[in-house]
Scaffold this active site. Structure first.
Site, PDB file in Angstrom:
ATOM      1  N   ASP A 286       0.819  -1.228   0.103  1.00 49.96           N
ATOM      2  CA  ASP A 286       0.074   0.193   0.021  1.00 49.96           C
ATOM      3  C   ASP A 286       0.937   1.080  -0.132  1.00 49.96           C
ATOM      4  O   ASP A 286       2.063   1.227   0.340  1.00 49.96           O
ATOM      5  CB  ASP A 286      -0.909   0.048   1.172  1.00 49.96           C
ATOM      6  CG  ASP A 286      -2.081   0.762   0.997  1.00 49.96           C
ATOM      7  OD1 ASP A 286      -2.119   1.755  -0.130  1.00 49.96           O
ATOM      8  OD2 ASP A 286      -3.123   1.081   1.566  1.00 49.96           O
TER       9      ASP A 286
HETATM   10  C1  NOJ Z   1      -3.880   4.111   0.007  1.00 46.52           C
HETATM   11  C2  NOJ Z   1      -5.179   3.002   0.171  1.00 46.52           C
HETATM   12  O1  NOJ Z   1      -5.204   2.425   1.404  1.00 46.52           O
HETATM   13  C3  NOJ Z   1      -5.352   2.080  -1.211  1.00 46.52           C
HETATM   14  O2  NOJ Z   1      -6.439   1.257  -0.816  1.00 46.52           O
HETATM   15  C4  NOJ Z   1      -5.347   2.704  -2.225  1.00 46.52           C
HETATM   16  O3  NOJ Z   1      -5.550   1.828  -3.295  1.00 46.52           O
HETATM   17  C5  NOJ Z   1      -3.962   3.487  -2.586  1.00 46.52           C
HETATM   18  N1  NOJ Z   1      -3.701   4.486  -1.470  1.00 46.52           N
HETATM   19  C6  NOJ Z   1      -3.581   4.146  -3.834  1.00 46.52           C
HETATM   20  O4  NOJ Z   1      -4.281   5.188  -4.081  1.00 46.52           O
END
Ligand code: NOJ
Length: 753
Positions: A286
């Site tokens: 993430d």
């Molecule tokens: C953080 C989020 O937790 C995740 O779900 C998302 O896909 C990513 N950022 C990219 O935007």
């Protein structure tokens, strides 16, 4: 590109005899890997956010120039948040034409509940219990996103969540692993279609692996604390289902589990996902989660974090820049075995290959498609259908709904009623601002009545967006008077209250889940002048509606329903669509009750009344939620009768049929989600009081009845047992079939050896 293709052709020729057992895909990938330097391998594992307007001037500033040089040197494998055919083409051109090996980039984005056509937020859509519909909306989202240059979405989020304080509940499918697994499959199939190499399909990503939905106290990014039975029985099933449906990527999560950050968690990534489940796609971290292992207190510095993450099986680094900067050194110093990089790169290249990017890296860059396929009328009609089916009727005393279509004066009150943006939901980055149909617009299409709109109060003020907190109005009541006047002179009042679309979602945890701001106060004031109130709740999570449940005759849970929100709500309020949604997440009686969910364990001292003191209950409210999982009313009535099971014993190889007659005893045609629950009475570990194990959505005309059958087989009785395997255990079971998870009437059977 030619350079690359020629050298690959030669290598194919030389090595094809040695690798005769490998598929063309794997041969191609092996050959490509054999040509890559360590830096290029680390590059494939590096993902950057869009950092520069690629169709504009050259990048400026050290940071941008550094990234640009990395891109040209083959040190970037993927980008996220680059939008539009021209931008994507420009960046792809650099990767394909300027880097040594010409490996195309894969472009990811959060296409969560639509792209240009906005569907209901996922939690809302899960309330439809309509798997085909969810597959279809994901299919449309993929068609639109791929027409605009993208080939990878960071969806579906399959985290099970039981805590309405956690803002991200809006992005999931609620609290149940059985339903959540079916929805995970439907969404993966929708995004990825039949064949990933088709130009209108995109790679799906099961996220967040694992346990993110169990963040303590519902605080986003917080640590988690659950036992390994919860991990396997509750959290893992939707992830496993996504793998079974062929999902090609996973995203790990920000939280720790077992005190280890998920990004550095070797056991769940290597042993379970890539080992037991044979997942051969790749795992992306993430955002910054590799770097964030430092503040977690798990990694001492960036180099250490990269080492831990790659060893644990995180294949791609989203925005930490640590793989690109540290992996070469780590391999050269012997701290990381180069084979780990080969494995990660192989997985990434495999997915690129399956997309067909090596055949045509620009296949998603077709401006004509982008111009013609986004937000079509046909797609909008599916969004309308999804929106109607996502609405849950929570209360309807004295048949206040549906509304009469003639000669009524209807007051519509609440800022959200006239809001064309909020209802587009949290992940609305690509949709046109203010493009949703508002409730006021939807209601005005019914010409037989006179409608009057009054805001009543501002829920929020100023601009709302993904990065800022929504500014809530706690002071200004200056419009209360006008709203009261409108209400006093109307036959019915429609109050549209709830949360702005950016009050739920990532980083939007709340400790108070009441109607925010001054909305409840306004509702109380309106009630003084007109009791015929229909409360339409727009929210991204279950709210505390206990006061409303006691005091307001009709309550409609309308979430954030996307582009066609206002039309869907109006059609439900007027009865042109009979509501059929059922909650997939329990609504608590108050925030102190969360986490609250239907599949709880009985405890040694179960409580049946608040009068019992030394039982597992509260002194002030019952244990049951206000509105339970599976709950949702219709304008008609359904009667359940003739409940039967075909046998009171079964073996692991036999099956039992459970059946029930459902009759529409009301006056409207309607749909009902008939639900099957099982309880395993005694287990090697304590078992839930009830578990959903089947459902069927049926439609009945007034007076019509239908027998619904469920087949109970061994797989439905299996769970992750004390032996640390999925198995069923002989003994007594209860079967329940009913309209929601409160169903009590049951039959009994025994599983014998
Ligand atoms: C953080 C989020 O937790 C995740 O779900 C998302 O896909 C990513 N950022 C990219 O935007």
């Amino acid at each position: 590109m030619k350079k690359l293709i020629y050298s690959l052709f030669v290598l194919f020729f030389i090595t094809s005899c040695q690798n005769s057992n490998l598929t063309e895909k794997e041969k191609f990938i092996d050959n490509l890997i054999s040509q890559m330097t360590i830096a290029e391998k680390a590059g494939q594992m590096n993902q950057y956010n869009g950092f520069w307007d690629a169709t504009g001037p050259m990048p400026e500033g050290d940071y941008q120039k550094k990234r640009y040089n990395e891109l040209k040197n083959g040190q970037v494998g993927s980008m996220l948040n680059v939008i539009g055919v021209e931008e994507i083409r420009a960046l792809q051109k650099i990767a394909v034409e300027e880097t040594r090996l010409g490996i195309p980039l894969i472009f990811g984005h959060d296409v969560i509940h639509g792209y240009k056509t906005m569907f209901p937020i996922p939690l809302a859509e899960s309330s439809s219990w309509d798997l085909e519909l969810m597959q279809k909306s994901a299919r449309i989202a993929a068609t639109e996103a791929s027409a605009d240059g993208l080939n990878w979405t960071f969806a579906p989020m399959v985290d099970i969540s039981r805590d309405a304080r956690w803002g991200r509940v809006m992005e999931g499918a609620g609290e149940d692993p059985f339903l959540g697994s079916l929805i995970a499959k439907a969404r993966v199939r929708g995004f990825q279609g039949e064949d990933l190499s088709e130009v209108n399909t995109i790679v799906a990503c099961a996220k967040h692996f694992a346990g993110y939905g169990f963040s303590e106290a519902g605080r986003d990014y917080n640590t988690t604390d659950f036992n390994h039975y919860t991990l396997h029985n509750t959290i893992m099933p939707p992830f496993k289902a996504a793998v079974d449906a062929g999902v090609r990527t996973f995203m790990n999560s920000f939280n720790t589990l077992d005190e280890i950050p998920a990004t550095g968690h070797k056991h769940i990534q290597r042993d379970i996902l890539k080992g037991d489940w044979n997942f051969d796609g790749f795992i992306v971290s993430d955002w910054g989660s590799i770097d964030q292992m430092i503040p977690h207190g798990f990694a001492s510095n960036g180099e250490h974090a990269a080492e831990l993450a790659v060893i644990a099986g995180s294949d791609m680094d989203m925005e930490s820049s640590l793989y690109v900067s540290k992996l070469v050194g780590l391999v050269e110093s012997g701290k990381v075995n180069e084979e780990l990089l080969d494995d990660a790169v192989r997985r990434i290249l495999r997915v690129k290959y399956e997309l067909g990017l090596f055949d045509d890296p620009y296949k998603y860059c077709d401006q004509d498609r982008s111009d013609s396929e986004l937000g079509s009328e046909e797609n909008m009609m599916v969004a309308l259908d999804a929106a109607k089916k996502s609405i849950v009727l929570l209360k309807n005393d004295n048949g206040l709904l549906p509304l009469k279509k003639q000669n009524q004066k209807i007051a519509i009150i609440g800022q959200l009623a006239n809001d064309k943006n909020s209802t587009l939901g949290n992940w609305r980055s690509q949709v046109e601002y203010n493009s949703a149909v508002s409730v006021v617009e939807g209601m005005k299409k019914y010409k037989g009545n006179k409608t009057i709109y009054q805001k009543g109060v501002d829920l929020y003020y100023g601009e709302t967006n993904f990065h800022n907190r929504v500014k809530i109005n706690f002071k200004d009541k200056s419009d209360f008077g006008k709203a009261k006047l409108a209400a006093a002179t109307s036959d019915v009042v429609i109050m549209v209250l709830g949360e702005e679309g950016h009050q739920s979602g990532e980083g939007r945890s709340r400790t108070n889940i009441d109607l925010p701001g001054l909305q409840k106060e306004l509702l109380k004031e309106i009630k003084k002048v007109n009791k015929n109130i229909v409360l339409v709740v727009m929210s991204g999570r279950p709210l505390d509606l206990t006061w409303e449940d006691v005091n307001i005759p009709a309550i409609v849970q309308a979430w954030q329903l996307g582009s066609k929100s206002g039309d869907a709500i109006a059609q439900v309020l007027y009865g042109d669509y009979n509501p059929s949604g059922k909650l997939t997440m329990s609504f608590p009686r108050n925030v102190g009750q969360v986490p609250v969910y239907y599949n709880f364990k009985n405890t040694g001292r179960p409580s049946t009344s608040i009068e019992q003191v030394t039982n597992s209950g509260y002194a002030d409210v019952e244990n049951s939620p206000l509105y339970s999982f599976g709950y949702g009313l219709s304008y008609t009535e359904f009667k359940y009768s003739d409940f039967e099971i075909s046998s009171s014993t079964m073996t692991k190889d036999s099956k039992i049929n459970a059946s029930i007659r459902v009759t529409n005893t009301g006056n409207y045609k309607g749909e009902e989600v008939v639900q099957l629950y099982l309880r395993d009475i005694v287990g090697s570990i304590a078992r839930p009081m009830k578990e959903l194990k089947g459902f069927e959505k049926i439609e009945l005309n007034p007076g019509e009845s239908k027998i619904v059958n469920f087949e109970i087989e061994n797989s439905l009785l299996e769970f992750y047992s004390y032996n640390n395997v999925w198995e069923s255990e002989p003994g007594k079971f209860h079967v329940f079939i009913g309209t929601d998870s409160n169903v009590r009437d049951h039959k009994e059977f025994y599983l014998t050896n």
